[in-house]
Design a protein around this motif. Sequence first.
Motif, PDB file in Angstrom:
ATOM      1  N   SER A  91       0.807  -1.220   0.000  1.00  0.00           N
ATOM      2  CA  SER A  91       0.000   0.000   0.000  1.00  0.00           C
ATOM      3  C   SER A  91       0.841   1.271   0.000  1.00  0.00           C
ATOM      4  CB  SER A  91      -0.906   0.023   1.233  1.00  0.00           C
ATOM      5  OG  SER A  91      -0.122  -0.016   2.421  1.00  0.00           O
ATOM      6  N   THR A  92       0.490   2.196  -0.889  1.00  0.00           N
ATOM      7  CA  THR A  92       0.987   3.564  -0.793  1.00  0.00           C
ATOM      8  C   THR A  92       0.032   4.391   0.066  1.00  0.00           C
ATOM      9  OG1 THR A  92      -0.153   4.087  -2.863  1.00  0.00           O
ATOM     10  CG2 THR A  92       2.195   3.532  -2.998  1.00  0.00           C
ATOM     11  N   ASP A  93      -1.251   4.122  -0.110  1.00  0.00           N
ATOM     12  CA  ASP A  93      -2.286   4.701   0.738  1.00  0.00           C
ATOM     13  C   ASP A  93      -3.545   3.850   0.593  1.00  0.00           C
ATOM     14  OD1 ASP A  93      -3.364   5.420  -1.727  1.00  0.00           O
ATOM     15  OD2 ASP A  93      -3.039   7.567  -1.465  1.00  0.00           O
ATOM     16  N   THR A  94      -4.604   4.239   1.300  1.00  0.00           N
ATOM     17  CA  THR A  94      -5.838   3.453   1.300  1.00  0.00           C
ATOM     18  C   THR A  94      -7.046   4.370   1.239  1.00  0.00           C
ATOM     19  OG1 THR A  94      -6.081   3.458   3.709  1.00  0.00           O
ATOM     20  CG2 THR A  94      -4.731   1.696   2.761  1.00  0.00           C
ATOM     21  N   VAL A  95      -8.126   3.862   0.640  1.00  0.00           N
ATOM     22  CA  VAL A  95      -9.375   4.620   0.541  1.00  0.00           C
ATOM     23  C   VAL A  95     -10.541   3.701   0.880  1.00  0.00           C
ATOM     24  CG1 VAL A  95     -10.949   5.827  -1.032  1.00  0.00           C
ATOM     25  CG2 VAL A  95      -8.504   6.251  -1.180  1.00  0.00           C
ATOM     26  N   ILE A  96     -11.512   4.235   1.610  1.00  0.00           N
ATOM     27  CA  ILE A  96     -12.740   3.500   1.905  1.00  0.00           C
ATOM     28  C   ILE A  96     -13.700   3.709   0.733  1.00  0.00           C
ATOM     29  CG2 ILE A  96     -14.690   3.236   3.482  1.00  0.00           C
ATOM     30  CD1 ILE A  96     -12.856   4.297   5.704  1.00  0.00           C
ATOM     31  N   HIS A  97     -13.790   2.736  -0.145  1.00  0.00           N
ATOM     32  CA  HIS A  97     -14.507   2.960  -1.407  1.00  0.00           C
ATOM     33  C   HIS A  97     -16.018   2.984  -1.246  1.00  0.00           C
ATOM     34  CE1 HIS A  97     -15.932  -1.182  -2.111  1.00  0.00           C
ATOM     35  NE2 HIS A  97     -14.722  -1.628  -1.799  1.00  0.00           N
ATOM     36  N   ASP A  98     -16.559   2.427  -0.156  1.00  0.00           N
ATOM     37  CA  ASP A  98     -18.012   2.465   0.019  1.00  0.00           C
ATOM     38  C   ASP A  98     -18.462   3.594   0.952  1.00  0.00           C
ATOM     39  OD1 ASP A  98     -16.985   1.264   2.295  1.00  0.00           O
ATOM     40  OD2 ASP A  98     -18.442  -0.374   2.343  1.00  0.00           O
ATOM     41  N   MET A  99     -17.563   4.534   1.259  1.00  0.00           N
ATOM     42  CA  MET A  99     -17.949   5.764   1.952  1.00  0.00           C
ATOM     43  C   MET A  99     -18.493   6.746   0.912  1.00  0.00           C
ATOM     44  SD  MET A  99     -18.231   7.755   4.578  1.00  0.00           S
ATOM     45  CE  MET A  99     -17.390   6.837   5.886  1.00  0.00           C
ATOM     46  N   ARG A 108     -16.697  11.314  -3.311  1.00  0.00           N
ATOM     47  CA  ARG A 108     -16.934   9.912  -2.999  1.00  0.00           C
ATOM     48  C   ARG A 108     -15.664   9.273  -2.432  1.00  0.00           C
ATOM     49  NH1 ARG A 108     -18.167   5.433  -7.593  1.00  0.00           N
ATOM     50  NH2 ARG A 108     -18.005   3.575  -6.288  1.00  0.00           N
ATOM     51  N   GLY A 109     -15.807   8.590  -1.305  1.00  0.00           N
ATOM     52  CA  GLY A 109     -14.673   7.983  -0.634  1.00  0.00           C
ATOM     53  C   GLY A 109     -14.136   8.823   0.510  1.00  0.00           C
ATOM     54  N   GLN A 110     -14.501  10.095   0.565  1.00  0.00           N
ATOM     55  CA  GLN A 110     -14.018  10.991   1.612  1.00  0.00           C
ATOM     56  C   GLN A 110     -14.788  10.754   2.909  1.00  0.00           C
ATOM     57  OE1 GLN A 110     -11.603  13.781   1.620  1.00  0.00           O
ATOM     58  NE2 GLN A 110     -11.994  13.492   3.808  1.00  0.00           N
ATOM     59  N   VAL A 111     -14.059  10.532   4.003  1.00  0.00           N
ATOM     60  CA  VAL A 111     -14.686  10.470   5.322  1.00  0.00           C
ATOM     61  C   VAL A 111     -14.959  11.903   5.763  1.00  0.00           C
ATOM     62  CG1 VAL A 111     -14.454   9.741   7.720  1.00  0.00           C
ATOM     63  CG2 VAL A 111     -13.463   8.342   5.889  1.00  0.00           C
TER      64      VAL A 111
END
Length: 237
Positions: A91-99, A108-111
């Motif tokens: 991983s370089t970074d991670t995203v919550i795709h169902d947020m 989309r994806g932003q908490v």
Amino acid sequence: MIGIIGAMEEEISKLKEIMENKELNKIAGMEFVKGEIRGRQVTVVRSGIGKVNAAACTQILVDRFGVDIVINTGIAGSLKNEINIGDIVLSTDTVIHDMNVEGFGYKRGQVPRMDVFAFPTDDKLRSIAKEICEKELIDISVFEGRVLSGDIFVSDRATKEDLKKTFDGYCTEMEGAAIAQVAYLNDIRVLIVRAISDKADDSASMDYAEFERKAIENCVKLTTKLIETIDAPHYCQ
């Protein structure tokens, strides 16, 4: 202290087998096994599947075991044609795709109300892991890129293409971004290691059982060597 999280027992059982001086702690329905691997102090735990389990597990590692580094090891579905079954994604970074709070103006994806879109992971850990892969896992390829997480097992081409287009993810799974978010909030180092077990498309159910074992083998080999290589006390200063 290094914390090792796997979502499934299959992902951590081999690590627990090689641990020495083991001490078992049961907290919140999870078994935290504290001990040594290759002379390093570690706590290994099966979080269970999904973002809530993963987040709870990570916070317990911080609060009760004082971990400074978290390595999340497991399997994932590939989102890029060049990333094949058995390959490793770091991983370089991670995203919550169902947020999804687009109705309030968020991407989309932003908490909401978080100061980052993608939760970062540790560059130094990733560099060490990449070097290990290139030396120890020469029959597969290693990739560095974004890991996507959601409470969905992606198994159709339409969803796969949507995730690729929207987030430019390298693989998709169900825990990594939650672990990285908790690590970010606690200012500790984290790396998400994913071995590809399927292509996250219409072939997923067919591929999964067949290739899961080999993917886990690769993850365990990398994780063990990573534990050996990290000088945890010096690194965390």
